[in-house]
Design a protein around this motif. Structure first.
Motif, PDB file in Angstrom:
ATOM      1  N   PHE A  96       0.804  -1.224   0.000  1.00  0.00           N
ATOM      2  CA  PHE A  96       0.000   0.000   0.000  1.00  0.00           C
ATOM      3  C   PHE A  96       0.834   1.270   0.000  1.00  0.00           C
ATOM      4  O   PHE A  96       0.318   2.353  -0.231  1.00  0.00           O
ATOM      5  N   PHE A 113       4.286   4.502  -6.876  1.00  0.00           N
ATOM      6  CA  PHE A 113       4.052   3.187  -7.472  1.00  0.00           C
ATOM      7  C   PHE A 113       3.833   2.093  -6.428  1.00  0.00           C
ATOM      8  O   PHE A 113       4.624   1.167  -6.304  1.00  0.00           O
ATOM      9  N   GLN A 116      -0.662  -1.927  -4.911  1.00  0.00           N
ATOM     10  CA  GLN A 116      -2.124  -1.959  -4.996  1.00  0.00           C
ATOM     11  C   GLN A 116      -2.633  -1.094  -6.134  1.00  0.00           C
ATOM     12  O   GLN A 116      -3.687  -1.341  -6.685  1.00  0.00           O
ATOM     13  N   ARG A 117      -1.861  -0.048  -6.469  1.00  0.00           N
ATOM     14  CA  ARG A 117      -2.317   0.830  -7.538  1.00  0.00           C
ATOM     15  C   ARG A 117      -2.205   0.154  -8.876  1.00  0.00           C
ATOM     16  O   ARG A 117      -2.812   0.565  -9.846  1.00  0.00           O
ATOM     17  N   GLN A 118      -1.402  -0.871  -8.941  1.00  0.00           N
ATOM     18  CA  GLN A 118      -1.242  -1.592 -10.210  1.00  0.00           C
ATOM     19  C   GLN A 118      -1.882  -2.965 -10.107  1.00  0.00           C
ATOM     20  O   GLN A 118      -1.657  -3.826 -10.928  1.00  0.00           O
ATOM     21  N   ALA A 119      -2.696  -3.170  -9.065  1.00  0.00           N
ATOM     22  CA  ALA A 119      -3.249  -4.501  -8.845  1.00  0.00           C
ATOM     23  C   ALA A 119      -4.647  -4.600  -9.439  1.00  0.00           C
ATOM     24  O   ALA A 119      -5.240  -3.609  -9.850  1.00  0.00           O
ATOM     25  N   SER A 120      -5.147  -5.817  -9.471  1.00  0.00           N
ATOM     26  CA  SER A 120      -6.455  -6.059 -10.071  1.00  0.00           C
ATOM     27  C   SER A 120      -7.586  -5.619  -9.153  1.00  0.00           C
ATOM     28  O   SER A 120      -8.730  -5.604  -9.554  1.00  0.00           O
ATOM     29  N   GLY A 121      -7.263  -5.277  -7.917  1.00  0.00           N
ATOM     30  CA  GLY A 121      -8.312  -4.891  -6.973  1.00  0.00           C
ATOM     31  C   GLY A 121      -9.017  -6.091  -6.375  1.00  0.00           C
ATOM     32  O   GLY A 121      -9.973  -5.948  -5.632  1.00  0.00           O
ATOM     33  N   MET A 122      -8.531  -7.293  -6.700  1.00  0.00           N
ATOM     34  CA  MET A 122      -9.178  -8.501  -6.187  1.00  0.00           C
ATOM     35  C   MET A 122      -8.719  -8.833  -4.766  1.00  0.00           C
ATOM     36  O   MET A 122      -9.297  -9.692  -4.122  1.00  0.00           O
ATOM     37  N   THR A 123      -7.655  -8.194  -4.335  1.00  0.00           N
ATOM     38  CA  THR A 123      -7.098  -8.593  -3.042  1.00  0.00           C
ATOM     39  C   THR A 123      -7.347  -7.544  -1.974  1.00  0.00           C
ATOM     40  O   THR A 123      -6.584  -7.423  -1.036  1.00  0.00           O
ATOM     41  N   ARG A 124      -8.428  -6.775  -2.116  1.00  0.00           N
ATOM     42  CA  ARG A 124      -8.681  -5.760  -1.101  1.00  0.00           C
ATOM     43  C   ARG A 124      -9.215  -6.373   0.190  1.00  0.00           C
ATOM     44  O   ARG A 124      -8.987  -5.862   1.269  1.00  0.00           O
ATOM     45  N   SER A 127      -5.935 -11.704   1.027  1.00  0.00           N
ATOM     46  CA  SER A 127      -4.749 -11.803   0.212  1.00  0.00           C
ATOM     47  C   SER A 127      -4.107 -13.139   0.494  1.00  0.00           C
ATOM     48  O   SER A 127      -4.343 -13.749   1.536  1.00  0.00           O
TER      49      SER A 127
END
Lengths: 475, 424
Positions: A96, A113, A116-124, A127
């Motif tokens: 994060f 960078f 999480q900003r480059q992640a799929s958002g599936m692991t909010r 994880s």
């Protein structure tokens, strides 16, 4: 003693016979093993990548050609935060926070960078980290395995038989408890293996040991909660409903309520808002690029008296370099003051969220785990401070070169004769190497102490719970 | 009519049970907390934006008062950009705590500035927020499991099952009304605080209805799955708690395992350039330009801005037009990499949308943040707005610099405003 181990063995035998418990246990172990392996590989990759980028960045700086020293101040430098060895189990805030910072003159950039900003958002929510599994899912597994450990005996009427046979109720409970704890321990083994790996990677043994002890305590707490509720409930269904309810509240709800509350209780205005105040302060300091700025009049006078001259041209040093040095110093003081203020705000938010460790053991173990692993907010802040120190050092060294090495007249005339207003590239050696490592073991241990106390507090609560359950059955 | 009498009968039965009322009031409290905390956070974001707008304006006015040419005016003035929270952002904070929603830019190379983030406290983002979307996507299935798992088995365990089944006209009149009452009451306690919250924040009726539909669909999915599972042969032999364990495992698979493994899969499927490389490339380009002959900057600049071909002659001293030209060239050099970077973010999001079809909780979460405009797509659109605005700044300043126009505050009053580039 033999009664206790007999009861433990009987419980295990029952689990093997019914298969549900063993299935859950196998799934739990499988998941933790997979997550430990996946995460270890990922963190090793990340570590190598960041080390490589760090070296690349340093050599690129050193390879720059002859230049005006102030150009190198703006050329800047990158630093990367290497993860700590225990991040393979507890990556903490690593995903994060940005993991690299661009360092340049006159500015403190934020870390950029984040993963999480480059992640799929599936692991909010979840994880695939060993820490998430152990903190959130393992308690659920222990519940599913053990919710009926006492109620089963009650429903079958065997509890009274066991007691009338002269078995001490405490022995019975301890026997069942040990069975639950061993099942939890089995799911903990991949973490222990990963911790051993981290020790081999240079993490202090004291840290990895206390890391394991913390998680052990967490397993003891949840096993105790399961035992207490099962012993207090009349029916398995009631025990199940209570435990699942408790799990939802303690593992999922309260930690998030903690973070939502922290935002409301201690709102942080954010960096942008502070930037206005910073700019206000900086404008008062004067622009370090402009040596004619009235803000530097006093500095000039002092130098004139010191060297006994009347004009800037007669000074034995390059006045523009002096101004750059002087204003960078003042400016950094202001920047640091605001940066520290911002870090304090973030910390006080985090502290509010961490106080929820008194309400749920999950928050307690999470804070403890991040502290020990060196993946907490504090570590990130230390990274920011070390990066800032490096920034200030190389910028000031370049300014010093500007002042001592570059001729003032050539400097003034730089727009017409660009080549004369340069210094030799060997001067770029002033950049020192950057290697970030987490705080020393003693600091991390002492920082984690409050959260260990929270865990102990939960241990005591569970002890009281079991005692109350024993009293309840005896009546 | 028949169904209605059945429903009212079931309702009168069910609401006499204390545990049910207890569960429903807990859900109501949670919903109230999620809505209230979301509303207060969004209120604070809105007021932050308002304060920033005010400060930004006065700051720029102060700076401009001391400028004497357009080059230094562009150099010293910052411009606030922001992404106003949508009226429904309180219900689904989504990616708003990871992506920036406020940013200040200058007319320097944009690639060097746009990745700066004034992000939220990382530890709080890591812990996660308790917003309405979380309640609906992650917790709602658990509530439905708690309420419905023993719909049949409780009767069986009480020994009433065979009696009930034989006396009922049709089996569906027996279980359906009960499931319906439970689901409707759950939907009511969940949605009531949300609807009040949406009313307070002035959300569009369509959006509110969309969110309600997502909630209803998620409840129907969970309830359908449970009613189906409890009816099959396998479940007949199981006790209530065994059924609940199976359902919990299903929840675990749908909420944790599928999203986590899709994440691993998505990261394998989409290769993304490293963000740091964009910055490095841009920095090298801008810094090298100082040492390069003027022509190399002008050639690259004129390739995209041929209209200034006649205005590139340089005097003996520093000229701003050249400075901004190489800033522009820096952006141009990093442009391909930067586009690939953004494209990979979009690709990941698209894939995540497809994978979410396998996981109803994720789907609910994504749909809600999409309606609330707090998803990755909204964050990308905000970035696009910043780019458009930055381009407008260049479009405004270039003619003034290249034609060496006399500096006047009157001209500066025509400076583009971000508000006209902020699309919803």
């Amino acid at each position: 003693m033999s009664t206790i181990s007999q009861i433990t063995r009987d419980e295990w035998r029952f689990w093997q016979r019914t298969k549900t418990a063993t299935t859950i246990l196998l799934i739990g172990i499988l998941l933790t093993v997979i997550s430990a392996v996946v995460n270890t590989i990922k963190m090793e990759d990340v570590t190598h990548e960041r080390e490589h980028l760090q070296h690349a960045s340093e050599s690129r700086f050193l390879e720059q050609p002859d230049r005006h020293p102030h150009r190198m101040v703006h050329y800047g430098h990158y630093v990367f935060r290497a993860p700590s060895p225990l991040s393979i189990i507890e990556p903490g805030v690593d995903a994060f926070t940005g993991t690299s910072i661009f360092l340049e003159g006159h500015r403190q950039n934020s870390a950029m960078f984040s993963d999480q900003r480059q992640a799929s958002g599936m692991t909010r929510f979840s994880s695939l980290t060993p820490s998430f599994l152990l903190q959130v899912l393992v308690p659920l597994f222990v519940i599913l395995i053990g919710y009926a450990c006492i109620t089963r005996e009650k429903e079958a009427g065997t509890l009274n038989i066991i007691i009338t046979q002269g078995v001490n109720l405490w022995h019975l409970l301890i026997g069942k408890y040990l069975a639950l704890v061993t099942s939890g321990l089995l799911m903990l083994t991949p973490l222990i293996a990963a911790a051993v790996w981290a020790t081999a990677r240079g993490e202090s043994l004291m840290l990895t040991t206390s890391f394991i002890v913390g998680y052990l305590l967490y397993i003891l707490i949840w096993s105790g909660i399961v035992l207490t509720v099962s012993a207090m409930s009349k029916k398995s269904s009631a025990s199940f409903a209570t435990l699942v309810g408790l799990w939802i509240v303690l593992c999922i709800l309260v930690p998030r309520i903690g973070s939502s509350s922290a935002v409301i209780i201690a709102p942080s205005p954010g960096k942008l808002e502070a930037d206005f105040a910073v700019l206000d302060e900086l404008r008062k300091l004067g622009d370090g690029h402009n040596a004619a700025d009235p803000a530097f009049e006093q500095l000039k006078k002092n130098l004139f008296t010191k060297y006994g001259v009347d004009t800037v041209e007669d000074l034995p040093i390059n006045f523009r370099g002096t101004v750059a040095q002087y204003s960078e110093k003042k400016l950094t003081t202001v920047l640091n003051q605001f940066a520290e203020q911002r870090m304090d705000e973030e910390l006080s938010q985090a502290h509010i969220a961490r106080q929820f460790g008194w309400i749920t053991p999950t928050t307690a173990i999470r804070s403890f785990s991040m502290m020990i692993a060196g993946s907490s907010l504090e570590t990130h802040h230390r990274f920011l401070r070390e990066a800032e120190k490096l920034r200030f050092d190389f910028v000031q060294s370049l300014n010093q070169i500007h002042q001592n090495t570059l001729d003032y007249k050539a400097d003034i005339n730089r727009h017409n004769d660009d080549k004369a207003a340069r210094v030799n590239s060997s001067n770029w050696q002033v950049l020192s190497e950057f290697s970030f490592s987490a705080s020393p073991a003693t600091t991390r241990l002492s920082n984690s102490a409050p959260y260990f106390v929270q865990l102990l507090f939960w241990g005591v609560i569970v002890l009281f719970g079991i005692r109350a359950a024993v009293k309840g059955i005896n009546q | 009519m028949k169904l209605f009498t059945n429903i009212s009968r079931e309702a009168s039965f069910l609401f006499k049970q204390k545990y049910l009322l207890g569960t429903l009031s807990v859900v109501l409290l949670l919903s109230i907390f999620s809505v209230w905390s979301g509303l207060s956070e969004m209120a604070s974001q809105s007021s932050t934006i308002e304060r920033l707008q005010e400060k930004d304006r006065t700051d720029r006015e102060n700076v401009l008062a001391h400028q004497s040419n357009y080059g230094s005016a562009a150099y010293y003035t910052f411009h606030l950009t922001y992404s106003e929270p949508s009226p429904l952002a309180f219900a689904a904070i989504g990616q708003r705590d990871v992506y920036p929603w406020k940013h200040r830019v200058r007319m320097l190379a944009l690639e060097g500035q746009i990745y700066e983030t004034d992000a939220d406290n990382p530890e709080l983002s890591f812990l996660g927020r308790f917003d309405f979307a979380f309640l609906v996507s992650v917790l709602l299935p658990l509530f439905v499991i708690l309420l419905l798992h023993d719909i049949r088995s409780s009767e069986r365990e009480a020994g009433r099952y065979d009696l009930l089944v034989t006396t009922a006209v049709k089996q569906k009149y027996l279980w359906l009304p009960r499931a319906l009452v439970l689901c409707l009451s759950l939907a009511l306690v969940l949605l009531l605080p949300f609807i009040i919250g949406a009313f307070i924040s002035g959300a569009l009726l369509v959006d509110v209805l969309l969110i309600c539909a997502v909630v209803a669909a998620h409840i129907v999915f969970c309830a359908g799955l449970i009613v189906w599972y409890t009816s099959i042969k396998l479940a007949v032999k199981q006790s209530s708690t065994q059924i609940a364990s199976v359902l919990l495992s299903a929840w675990l698979v749908l909420t944790v395992l599928i999203p986590v493994s899709s994440d691993v899969a998505i990261n394998k499927m989409v290769t993304s350039p490293k963000g740091g490389d964009i910055l490095l490339l841009q920095r090298e380009a801008v810094n090298d330009a100082w040492d390069l002959p003027y022509e190399s900057t002008w050639n690259a600049f004129l390739a995209t801005h041929p209209q200034w071909r006649e205005y590139t002659d340089m005097g003996p001293s520093f000229e701003w037009k050249w400075y901004y030209a190489f800033q522009q060239v820096g952006d141009q050099k990093a442009s391909a990499l930067s586009q690939a970077y953004r494209q990979s973010t979009v690709n990941k999001d698209v894939l995540a949308g497809q994978f979410a079809l396998l996981s109803p909780p994720m789907l609910a979460q994504r749909l809600m943040s999409s309606v609330a405009q707090t998803d990755t797509y909204a964050a990308m659109r905000y970035e696009q707005n910043i780019r458009a605005y930055h381009a407008a700044l260049r479009h405004f300043y270039y003619p003034l610099m290249f034609t060496k126009a006399e500096f006047s505050l009157e001209t500066m009053s025509e400076l583009p405003q971000f508000s006209s580039y902020s699309t919803k």
